[in-house]
Design a protein around this motif. Structure first.
Motif, PDB file in Angstrom:
ATOM      1  N   LEU A 135      -0.450  -1.816  -1.817  1.00  0.00           N
ATOM      2  CA  LEU A 135       0.327  -2.256  -0.660  1.00  0.00           C
ATOM      3  C   LEU A 135       1.811  -2.081  -0.945  1.00  0.00           C
ATOM      4  O   LEU A 135       2.301  -2.501  -1.997  1.00  0.00           O
ATOM      5  CB  LEU A 135       0.037  -3.735  -0.351  1.00  0.00           C
ATOM      6  CG  LEU A 135      -1.415  -4.085  -0.050  1.00  0.00           C
ATOM      7  CD1 LEU A 135      -1.534  -5.562   0.317  1.00  0.00           C
ATOM      8  CD2 LEU A 135      -1.997  -3.198   1.043  1.00  0.00           C
ATOM      9  N   ARG A 136       2.512  -1.444   0.004  1.00  0.00           N
ATOM     10  CA  ARG A 136       3.931  -1.198  -0.177  1.00  0.00           C
ATOM     11  C   ARG A 136       4.659  -1.405   1.145  1.00  0.00           C
ATOM     12  O   ARG A 136       4.038  -1.596   2.189  1.00  0.00           O
ATOM     13  CB  ARG A 136       4.158   0.238  -0.689  1.00  0.00           C
ATOM     14  CG  ARG A 136       3.367   0.573  -1.950  1.00  0.00           C
ATOM     15  CD  ARG A 136       3.799   1.880  -2.598  1.00  0.00           C
ATOM     16  NE  ARG A 136       5.147   1.808  -3.145  1.00  0.00           N
ATOM     17  CZ  ARG A 136       5.447   1.277  -4.340  1.00  0.00           C
ATOM     18  NH1 ARG A 136       4.487   0.794  -5.107  1.00  0.00           N
ATOM     19  NH2 ARG A 136       6.690   1.243  -4.771  1.00  0.00           N
ATOM     20  N   GLY A 137       5.957  -1.370   1.082  1.00  0.00           N
ATOM     21  CA  GLY A 137       6.755  -1.401   2.298  1.00  0.00           C
ATOM     22  C   GLY A 137       6.954  -2.790   2.869  1.00  0.00           C
ATOM     23  O   GLY A 137       6.761  -3.800   2.193  1.00  0.00           O
ATOM     24  N   SER A 138       7.322  -2.817   4.148  1.00  0.00           N
ATOM     25  CA  SER A 138       7.804  -4.034   4.797  1.00  0.00           C
ATOM     26  C   SER A 138       6.690  -4.711   5.606  1.00  0.00           C
ATOM     27  O   SER A 138       5.928  -4.040   6.306  1.00  0.00           O
ATOM     28  CB  SER A 138       8.982  -3.619   5.687  1.00  0.00           C
ATOM     29  OG  SER A 138       9.389  -4.687   6.473  1.00  0.00           O
ATOM     30  N   LEU A 157      -0.500 -14.833  11.084  1.00  0.00           N
ATOM     31  CA  LEU A 157      -0.895 -13.427  11.230  1.00  0.00           C
ATOM     32  C   LEU A 157      -0.099 -12.600  10.225  1.00  0.00           C
ATOM     33  O   LEU A 157       1.084 -12.870   9.996  1.00  0.00           O
ATOM     34  CB  LEU A 157      -0.592 -12.919  12.644  1.00  0.00           C
ATOM     35  CG  LEU A 157      -1.390 -13.582  13.769  1.00  0.00           C
ATOM     36  CD1 LEU A 157      -0.828 -13.160  15.124  1.00  0.00           C
ATOM     37  CD2 LEU A 157      -2.876 -13.235  13.661  1.00  0.00           C
ATOM     38  N   LEU A 158      -0.758 -11.629   9.633  1.00  0.00           N
ATOM     39  CA  LEU A 158      -0.080 -10.699   8.719  1.00  0.00           C
ATOM     40  C   LEU A 158       0.032  -9.347   9.415  1.00  0.00           C
ATOM     41  O   LEU A 158      -0.977  -8.805   9.871  1.00  0.00           O
ATOM     42  CB  LEU A 158      -0.873 -10.541   7.413  1.00  0.00           C
ATOM     43  CG  LEU A 158      -0.323  -9.489   6.436  1.00  0.00           C
ATOM     44  CD1 LEU A 158       1.025  -9.909   5.858  1.00  0.00           C
ATOM     45  CD2 LEU A 158      -1.323  -9.226   5.304  1.00  0.00           C
ATOM     46  N   ILE A 159       1.258  -8.851   9.521  1.00  0.00           N
ATOM     47  CA  ILE A 159       1.478  -7.594  10.250  1.00  0.00           C
ATOM     48  C   ILE A 159       2.317  -6.641   9.399  1.00  0.00           C
ATOM     49  O   ILE A 159       3.305  -7.035   8.785  1.00  0.00           O
ATOM     50  CB  ILE A 159       2.233  -7.855  11.584  1.00  0.00           C
ATOM     51  CG1 ILE A 159       1.498  -8.940  12.384  1.00  0.00           C
ATOM     52  CG2 ILE A 159       2.338  -6.567  12.400  1.00  0.00           C
ATOM     53  CD1 ILE A 159       2.370  -9.587  13.452  1.00  0.00           C
ATOM     54  N   LYS A 160       1.894  -5.393   9.362  1.00  0.00           N
ATOM     55  CA  LYS A 160       2.655  -4.352   8.664  1.00  0.00           C
ATOM     56  C   LYS A 160       3.762  -3.854   9.585  1.00  0.00           C
ATOM     57  O   LYS A 160       3.504  -3.582  10.760  1.00  0.00           O
ATOM     58  CB  LYS A 160       1.694  -3.197   8.323  1.00  0.00           C
ATOM     59  CG  LYS A 160       2.330  -1.994   7.640  1.00  0.00           C
ATOM     60  CD  LYS A 160       2.522  -2.243   6.156  1.00  0.00           C
ATOM     61  CE  LYS A 160       3.514  -1.252   5.557  1.00  0.00           C
ATOM     62  NZ  LYS A 160       4.929  -1.537   5.967  1.00  0.00           N
ATOM     63  N   HIS A 161       4.982  -3.774   9.078  1.00  0.00           N
ATOM     64  CA  HIS A 161       6.052  -3.149   9.860  1.00  0.00           C
ATOM     65  C   HIS A 161       5.874  -1.646   9.867  1.00  0.00           C
ATOM     66  O   HIS A 161       5.289  -1.080   8.943  1.00  0.00           O
ATOM     67  CB  HIS A 161       7.426  -3.503   9.269  1.00  0.00           C
ATOM     68  CG  HIS A 161       7.904  -4.864   9.666  1.00  0.00           C
ATOM     69  ND1 HIS A 161       8.590  -5.688   8.799  1.00  0.00           N
ATOM     70  CD2 HIS A 161       7.789  -5.559  10.836  1.00  0.00           C
ATOM     71  CE1 HIS A 161       8.874  -6.825   9.415  1.00  0.00           C
ATOM     72  NE2 HIS A 161       8.393  -6.776  10.647  1.00  0.00           N
ATOM     73  N   ARG A 162       6.436  -0.998  10.926  1.00  0.00           N
ATOM     74  CA  ARG A 162       6.352   0.450  10.993  1.00  0.00           C
ATOM     75  C   ARG A 162       7.349   1.030   9.988  1.00  0.00           C
ATOM     76  O   ARG A 162       8.557   0.837  10.118  1.00  0.00           O
ATOM     77  CB  ARG A 162       6.707   0.919  12.415  1.00  0.00           C
ATOM     78  CG  ARG A 162       6.198   2.302  12.731  1.00  0.00           C
ATOM     79  CD  ARG A 162       6.315   2.570  14.227  1.00  0.00           C
ATOM     80  NE  ARG A 162       5.585   1.575  15.009  1.00  0.00           N
ATOM     81  CZ  ARG A 162       5.960   1.181  16.233  1.00  0.00           C
ATOM     82  NH1 ARG A 162       7.023   1.666  16.801  1.00  0.00           N
ATOM     83  NH2 ARG A 162       5.230   0.290  16.885  1.00  0.00           N
ATOM     84  N   ASP A 163       6.848   1.666   8.939  1.00  0.00           N
ATOM     85  CA  ASP A 163       7.715   2.333   7.961  1.00  0.00           C
ATOM     86  C   ASP A 163       6.897   3.416   7.254  1.00  0.00           C
ATOM     87  O   ASP A 163       5.772   3.705   7.665  1.00  0.00           O
ATOM     88  CB  ASP A 163       8.332   1.327   6.964  1.00  0.00           C
ATOM     89  CG  ASP A 163       7.291   0.608   6.120  1.00  0.00           C
ATOM     90  OD1 ASP A 163       6.103   1.045   6.116  1.00  0.00           O
ATOM     91  OD2 ASP A 163       7.633  -0.383   5.458  1.00  0.00           O
TER      92      ASP A 163
END
Ligand code: MN
Length: 550
Positions: A135-138, A157-163
Motif C-alpha cells: 500500500l502506497r500513496g495518499s 470509511l477508508l478511501i484511497k485518494h486519486r494518485d
C-alpha cells in the motif's frame, strides 16, 4: 495507561501476542510505522494499524483496503494495540479474542497530513500517506458519523485518494502472501500449530493452486490428473531421462545451526524437534542412493536400510538433509542406541535441496519443506522431522515435556546455505554436547588403562579446559578408546589453561567426545559429566563454548 482494553480481552498465558509495554511512548518526528494484518478470525478481515502516541491505532477492514479511489471500504475502529504487535505473525488460540491465524500482510511507514493524530481521530477525519510494500500513496479515514454519530461511533470509511498509487488491481487477490515470510495463511497455520483448513479457506484459491502447482513442478511423484499435462514453459523435465544418468550438479556441506544460549521467539520462525542422531545428506540419482556424513564420508552401507528405502522413492533426482536416528521406548531419539545398532534406524528428513532437476536451495524453507513432504510420500523408513506447535517458548516446553534434546528454530523465509548460519538456531533442553579430548588421568581402582578423560572446548582458536569425565565407560569400551589414544600422546598440553595435577597424559586435540552434563559451573566446568561416545562425524574445531564462534 497502556491499552487496558487490549489486555482485558486477552489471556497472555494462552496467546503468543505481545503484552505491550506500559507507557511505551515514541517521541521525535521520525516516520512512524504502519502494518496491515490479514486476520482469519471467525471472519476474514484486514487490520490497519497506524503507530502514533505510543500505540497502534487500529481499524478492522472487513473487505480489506481498495486501491480504487472510487471505492469506499468499511473500517471499524477497534481497541489500540501495543506497538510490538506490529511485528506479530502467527496463530492465536481459538479461546482468545480474535482467535485464528494472523499474517503480516503489509508494513512500512506512514505520515499524517496534520501532526496531531489524536485530534484528527477525535475530529473524525485522518488524512495520511503510506509507504508500504503493498500500500502506497495518499489515503483518508473518515468517521461516517451516521446514526447517532458523534465521537463514540466506531464506524469509519477508508478511501484511497486519486494518485499514482491508485489502481483497479485487486491487491488482496494478486498479493496474498506475508511480507515478512512469504507464506499464505494456510502455511502460517501449518507451521505454527493452527487450524490449517480454517486458515486456507481465506487464502485466494488461485494462490493456493499456484503454490500446489509450483511444488509439483518436476515432481515425478504426482501423476498428471485426467490427462492434463502440467508442463510449464521453460521448465521441461528431461523426458528422455530413462536412458540418461540423472545427476545432481553439486555436492554440499550441510547448513548448520548456531547454538542459542537462551530460549526465544521470533515472528516467522518455525520449530523442529532436535534429533540426537547422525547427520546425513542423502543423494538420489536415478536408482542410485548415496548417504554422506557432514564431513562427506560415505555412510551408504552403514545405513543400508535407509539407503534402500530412499532409492525406491519416485523422484529421479533428490537431495534431502536429515538425521539417521534410533528411538527409545518413549519415541525419543538417542545417539547411544544408534551407535549400538539397537532397534530400527530411520531417517528424519528436514530439508529438500534438489528435486527432479530443480535446485531448491534459494527457495524459502516453507517451499522446501512442502517439496520434501511430497518427495518422501510412500517411504517406510523416512519421515519428515517433527514440527513443534506454538511459539518458541511453548515449543521448548513441549520439547522438555517429551524429553527431546532440544529444538532447532528456523527462519521460515531463509534459503538453504552451506555452513553455520544464524537463521537456524539450536535451543537445548538436556545438556549434551561435543568436547575435544585433550588427555586422560592415571587409572584408579580396578580400572585399567585410564581413569578419566580431560575435556576441552574452543574459544578464539584455543581449547580451554572444561573438566574431566570418569563415568559412562564399559571395560571393553575403555580398551578400544585407549587404543585410539596411544598414537595421539604428546609431551605437553594443548590447552590454553591446563589443570595443574600429576599423573596426566596429554593428547593431540583430535578426538571428539559426546558428553552429557547437568549444567555449567560458575568457573566454566561441566557438572556431573557422563561420557556418551566418540563422534567421528564432527571436527574438534566445532567444539565451541556456548555463545562463542568455533
Ligand atoms: Mn483483527
Amino acid at each position: 495507561m497502556f491499552p487496558t482494553r487490549y489486555r482485558q480481552k486477552r489471556r497472555f498465558d494462552t496467546t503468543s501476542e505481545p503484552r505491550g509495554e506500559d507507557g511505551a511512548k515514541r517521541r521525535g518526528r521520525r516516520a512512524a510505522r504502519f502494518v496491515v494484518h490479514k486476520h482469519r478470525a471467525s471472519r476474514l478481515h484486514y487490520d490497519l494499524r497506524l503507530e502514533a502516541d505510543g500505540v497502534l491505532h487500529s481499524w478492522a477492514l472487513p473487505k480489506g483496503p481498495s486501491l480504487d479511489s472510487s471505492v469506499k471500504r468499511l473500517a471499524m475502529q477497534v481497541e489500540d494495540h501495543p506497538v510490538d504487535h506490529a511485528s506479530f505473525e502467527g496463530t492465536i488460540p481459538q479461546s482468545e479474542s480474535g482467535g485464528g491465524t494472523m499474517m503480516l500482510w503489509d508494513r512500512g511507514t506512514w505520515r499524517p497530513d496534520e501532526p496531531d493524530v489524536a485530534h484528527a481521530i477525535e475530529q473524525g477525519e485522518l488524512k495520511f500517506s503510506l509507504a508500504g510494500e503493498k500500500l502506497r500513496g495518499s489515503w483518508v479515514l473518515v468517521r461516517t458519523g451516521g446514526r447517532g454519530g458523534g465521537r463514540d461511533d466506531r464506524t469509519w470509511l477508508l478511501i484511497k485518494h486519486r494518485d499514482e498509487a491508485a489502481s483497479e488491481e485487486d491487491i488482496g487477490e494478486t498479493q496474498p502472501c506475508s511480507v515478512a515470510t512469504c507464506r499464505l495463511l494456510a502455511q502460517i497455520a501449518h507451521d505454527e500449530g493452527g487450524d490449517v483448513a480454517h486458515a486456507a479457506s481465506a487464502d485466494p484459491p488461485a494462490a493456493v493452486q499456484r503454490l500446489i502447482r509450483a511444488l509439483r513442478v518436476g515432481n515425478g511423484a504426482t501423476p498428471p490428473r485426467s490427462g492434463i499435462r502440467e508442463t510449464p514453459a521453460g521448465r521441461r523435465r528431461p523426458t528422455k531421462g530413462a536412458t540418461r544418468t540423472a545427476r545432481i550438479p553439486f555436492r554440499g556441506v550441510p547448513m548448520l545451526a548456531t547454538l542459542s544460549d537462551r530460549p526465544f521467539h521470533r515472528t516467522g520462525w518455525v520449530h523442529e524437534e532436535k534429533y540426537d542422531g547422525y547427520r546425513i545428506l542423502a543423494y538420489k540419482e536415478g536408482a542410485h542412493a548415496t548417504l554422506l556424513s557432514r564431513n562427506a564420508k560415505d555412510r551408504t552401507t552403514s545405513f543400508a536400510a535407509i539407503a534402500a528405502d530412499f532409492g525406491r522413492l519416485s523422484p529421479r533426482t533428490l537431495l534431502l538433509d536429515g538425521e539417521a536416528v534410533a528411538f527409545d521406548e518413549h519415541l525419543v531419539s538417542r545417539f547411544q542406541l544408534l551407535q549400538k545398532g539397537h532397534g530400527p534406524i530411520v531417517f528424519a528428513a528436514f530439508d529438500c535441496l534438489y528435486l527432479d532437476g530443480h535446485d531448491l536451495r534459494g527457495e524459502p524453507l516453507g517451499v522446501r519443506r512442502a517439496a520434501l513432504e511430497r518427495a518422501i510420500a510412500g517411504a517406510e523408513r523416512i519421515f519428515p522431522a517433527r514440527r513443534l506447535a506454538g511459539n518458541g517458548i511453548a515449543a521448548l516446553r513441549i520439547a522438555k515435556r517429551r524429553g527431546f534434546e532440544g529444538l532447532v528454530a528456523k527462519d521460515a523465509s531463509a534459503p538453504y546455505v552451506s555452513g553455520r548460519s544464524r537463521r537456524w538456531l539450536r535451543v537445548k533442553v538436556t545438556q549434551a554436547d561435543e568436547f575435544v579430548v585433550v588427555g586422560y588421568t592415571r587409572p584408579t581402582g580396578a580400572r585399567s588403562r585410564f581413569g578419566a578423560l580431560l575435556l576441552g572446548s574452543f574459544r578464539d582458536g584455543a581449547p580451554l579446559y572444561v573438566g574431566k569425565v570418569g563415568t559412562g565407560f564399559s571395560g571393553e569400551r575403555l580398551e578400544s578408546l585407549w587404543r585410539r589414544f596411544r598414537p595421539l600422546v604428546r609431551p605437553s598440553s594443548a590447552l590454553a589453561d591446563p589443570p595443574r595435577a600429576s599423573g596426566l597424559t596429554w593428547l593431540e586435540p583430535q578426538l571428539v567426545a559426546q558428553v552429557g552434563y547437568t549444567e555449567w559451573t560458575a568457573d566454566r566446568k561441566l557438572r556431573q559429566p557422563v561420557f556418551l561416545g566418540l563422534r567421528d562425524d564432527k571436527s574438534p574445531a566445532e567444539c565451541a563454548l556456548p555463545g562463542t564462534a568455533p
